[in-house]
Motif scaffolding. Structure first.
Motif, PDB file in Angstrom:
ATOM      1  N   GLY A 365      38.927  44.199  35.428  1.00 16.16           N
ATOM      2  CA  GLY A 365      39.584  44.366  36.716  1.00 16.16           C
ATOM      3  C   GLY A 365      38.984  45.488  37.537  1.00 16.16           C
ATOM      4  O   GLY A 365      38.784  45.347  38.747  1.00 16.16           O
ATOM      5  N   MET A 366      38.671  46.609  36.902  1.00 12.87           N
ATOM      6  CA  MET A 366      38.147  47.754  37.639  1.00 12.87           C
ATOM      7  C   MET A 366      36.728  47.501  38.139  1.00 12.87           C
ATOM      8  O   MET A 366      36.382  47.887  39.252  1.00 12.87           O
ATOM      9  N   THR A 367      35.887  46.872  37.337  1.00  9.69           N
ATOM     10  CA  THR A 367      34.525  46.579  37.788  1.00  9.69           C
ATOM     11  C   THR A 367      34.521  45.582  38.948  1.00  9.69           C
ATOM     12  O   THR A 367      33.609  45.591  39.786  1.00  9.69           O
ATOM     13  N   SER A 368      35.541  44.739  39.018  1.00  9.53           N
ATOM     14  CA  SER A 368      35.597  43.741  40.088  1.00  9.53           C
ATOM     15  C   SER A 368      35.934  44.358  41.435  1.00  9.53           C
ATOM     16  O   SER A 368      35.564  43.812  42.478  1.00  9.53           O
ATOM     17  N   VAL A 369      36.640  45.489  41.436  1.00 12.65           N
ATOM     18  CA  VAL A 369      37.101  46.066  42.701  1.00 12.65           C
ATOM     19  C   VAL A 369      36.287  47.286  43.116  1.00 12.65           C
ATOM     20  O   VAL A 369      36.491  47.814  44.216  1.00 12.65           O
ATOM     21  N   LEU A 370      35.367  47.736  42.281  1.00 11.68           N
ATOM     22  CA  LEU A 370      34.622  48.961  42.562  1.00 11.68           C
ATOM     23  C   LEU A 370      33.237  48.670  43.130  1.00 11.68           C
ATOM     24  O   LEU A 370      32.570  47.719  42.710  1.00 11.68           O
ATOM     25  N   ASP A 371      32.817  49.501  44.058  1.00  9.85           N
ATOM     26  CA  ASP A 371      31.451  49.485  44.570  1.00  9.85           C
ATOM     27  C   ASP A 371      30.640  50.644  44.004  1.00  9.85           C
ATOM     28  O   ASP A 371      29.501  50.864  44.410  1.00  9.85           O
TER      29      ASP A 371
END
Length: 593
Positions: A365-371
């Protein structure tokens, strides 16, 4: 003075009796036990019973939860902040003083005659409330004036601290009006993975899934003409920022002591990467001002990260998206190593290591929303005899984690055992090509370069070593054993106090806040043993020194484990303590062998 041994393992393991070797002429002959000193400092949790047998139930570890917490007693009459910042918002309903002349009559006496903010930046934001106000407050015809030095203010303006919580965002968080669109999409994908798992379908990691989808798209489409890069490499919707972490000095996220003034001081001494204190994701999402204060960033922190602690993919992903949109952060770190019971029993910290399915959802989830890059800090395992980090690191690597840091102890070991660097080296091979940083028992440049040379880690994270001797970063970069004098150490403490007064304020409340965090740091700093006193160099982090006399009175005072002596040191830089003041450190730094 004996030369340091050439075997690198002697730096990373301990085979002696756990006592530091000090030159005989400096050893304090008068017999005093550790229990007496701890009793003098007000910490009765470490005192052994009369029968001489240690009481396991009262074993000192973790935090001093029963320490006295006396609220800061300020004057009943306080100056309205509008007299410094502007117009009062409350008008006649305001309970604070508005007459500056009346306030100056009851204002506490100044601590010193030199205001660091005014001398350095030409302006003091705390104006008439500054406890060093005599340097910039003048009385002119029955009117008090807060002077400014415009020339110096232009040459060296006040540093702009970022990542503060705007009022509008705080209201939006509390009223739940902040949009988390990317998190909603990521959670839907996670639910689809769970549904496939229940049906018995093969679940691939995000990287593997992307490769399979791309191959399927190629087979189902007809292409003509030359092959482009997009035909071979699947492009992301947005390219993530990349950071070269390798071989950089990484200051660990230190709870309580890893505040902004301490990080600024370590940056001045050579640290390359800094990370804020552990912040709870739920508190950040609730808009708690005290929690947002942990993620503030100083301009000198060129590579800065925020460490998040949480147990569930929805809160961690929402918090990651919130920081990604609204904060100036280079990377976000997941806390997977916190051993505190309060965190562990909620399923966060080191508990994530035994909840691998939940951990996979959190990371996905975190990798999907982070740039920006996502990193993780973990321990060898939960129990000392059951290492599980080598099974988790490949999962983190395949899930898109950019860097992992392995602390060479288990949760059960806390800080009372020697870090297992041989296991850290094994894990570095398993985690490849993802860079792995090692952490544990680094207190000198000998330890640092030996670990880099004889293990496969990509870098070193320094935690307690920076608390005991912040100049360790200078020693590492200059490759020398710095026999720092007591006056130089006092200058470093003064630098911390100056940065604290800039950050927390130079009024009464700011001075006492700076003093509290200084005393917390001094509870670690006293463990440093000067190089000139040691019989064998370097000092080992888990070796308990005997009581010794320094080369001067100030050096002897710095070596005292008595909290009353730490208070005396604080008075050297921050003036006299308030009446009925008492201090007991938050953390029990009793991690000797």
């Amino acid at each position: 003075m004996e030369a340091p041994p050439t075997d690198w393992k002697s730096f990373l393991s301990s085979d002696n009796d756990g006592n530091a070797k000090i030159k005989t002429e400096y050893i304090f002959e008068k017999t005093r036990t550790l229990q007496v000193c701890e009793k003098e400092s007000g910490d009765s949790t470490n005192v052994q019973p009369a029968n001489g047998k240690p009481n396991k139930k009262n074993k000192a570890r973790g935090q001093n939860k029963n320490r006295p917490r006396r609220p800061l007693e300020l004057n009943s009459e306080k100056l309205c902040p509008s007299k410094v910042t502007g117009t009062c918002m409350f008008g006649e309903k305001c309970k604070y003083m508005h007459n500056i002349e009346d306030y100056m009559k009851i204002k506490p006496t100044d601590i010193g005659d030199k205001c660091h903010a005014y001398r350095t930046h030409g302006k003091c934001n705390y104006g008439f409330t500054c406890r060093y106000g005599g340097d910039h407050i003048e009385k002119n015809e029955n009117e008090y004036i807060n002077q400014t030095n415009n020339e110096k203010e232009l040459q060296n303006p006040m540093p702009v601290i970022t990542n503060s919580l705007p009022r509008e965002l705080q209201v939006g968080l509390r009223k739940r009006k902040v949009n988390f669109d990317r998190t909603v999409e990521a959670l839907k994908c996670i639910e689809q993975h769970h549904a496939k798992r229940k049906k018995g379908e093969v679940i691939l990691t995000p990287n593997e899934n992307a490769r399979v989808d791309h191959q399927t798209d190629i087979k189902s489409s007809v292409t003509t003409g030359p092959i482009l890069d997009t035909d071979v490499i699947s492009l992301r919707k947005c390219e993530k920022k990349t950071i070269d972490f390798r071989n950089k000095l990484y200051l660990a996220p230190l709870t309580t002591c890893g505040n902004l003034p301490f990080r600024v001081m370590c940056k001045q001494m050579g640290a390359d990467i800094t990370c804020g204190e552990m912040a709870l994701a739920t508190n950040l999402l609730q808009g708690q001002t005290s929690e947002w204060a942990l993620i503030k960033r100083h301009p000198c922190e060129d590579i800065f990260g925020v460490q998040l602690c949480g147990a569930f993919p929805d809160t961690m992903s929402r918090c990651a998206e919130l920081l990604n949109k609204n904060c100036d952060v280079d990377f976000i770190d997941i806390n997977m190593g916190c051993p505190i019971d309060l965190i562990y029993h909620k399923g966060a910290g080191s508990a994530l290591m035994r909840r691998t399915n939940k951990l996979f959802d959190v990371v996905t989830g975190m990798t999907s929303v982070l740039d920006i890059p996502l990193t993780c800090k973990l321990r060898t395992g939960i129990e000392s005899k059951k290492n599980i980090a080598h099974n988790i690191l490949p999962l983190l690597r395949d899930s898109g984690v950019s860097l992992a840091t392995l602390h060479g102890r288990s949760r059960e070991a806390r800080y009372t055992r020697i870090a297992d660097w041989s296991y850290v080296s094994e894990c570095a091979k398993v985690a490849s090509p993802m860079p792995l940083f090692g952490n544990g028992d680094i207190l000198s440049h000998h330890d640092y370069y030996s670990a880099l040379e004889h293990t496969d880690v990509s870098g070193i994270m320094i935690a307690r070593g920076a608390l005991i001797k912040p100049w360790i970063f200078t020693e590492i970069k200059e490759q020398r054993d710095w026999d720092i004098s007591s006056t130089e150490r006092l200058d470093i403490i003064q630098k911390f106090a100056n940065e604290g007064l800039l950050h927390w304020g130079s009024d009464t409340r700011g001075v006492e806040t700076t003093r509290r965090f200084l005393l917390e740091w001094l509870s670690f700093l006293h463990r440093y043993i000067p190089v000139g006193i040691l019989e064998t160099v370097p000092q080992r982090i888990n070796e308990r020194p005997p009581y010794y006399v320094g080369r001067n009175d100030l050096e002897t005072l710095f070596a005292s484990p008595n909290s009353n002596d730490w208070i005396k040191i604080s008075e050297m830089v921050l003036g006299r303590i308030p009446d009925n003041f008492s201090f007991l450190p938050k953390h029990k730094a009793n991690s000797y062998k």
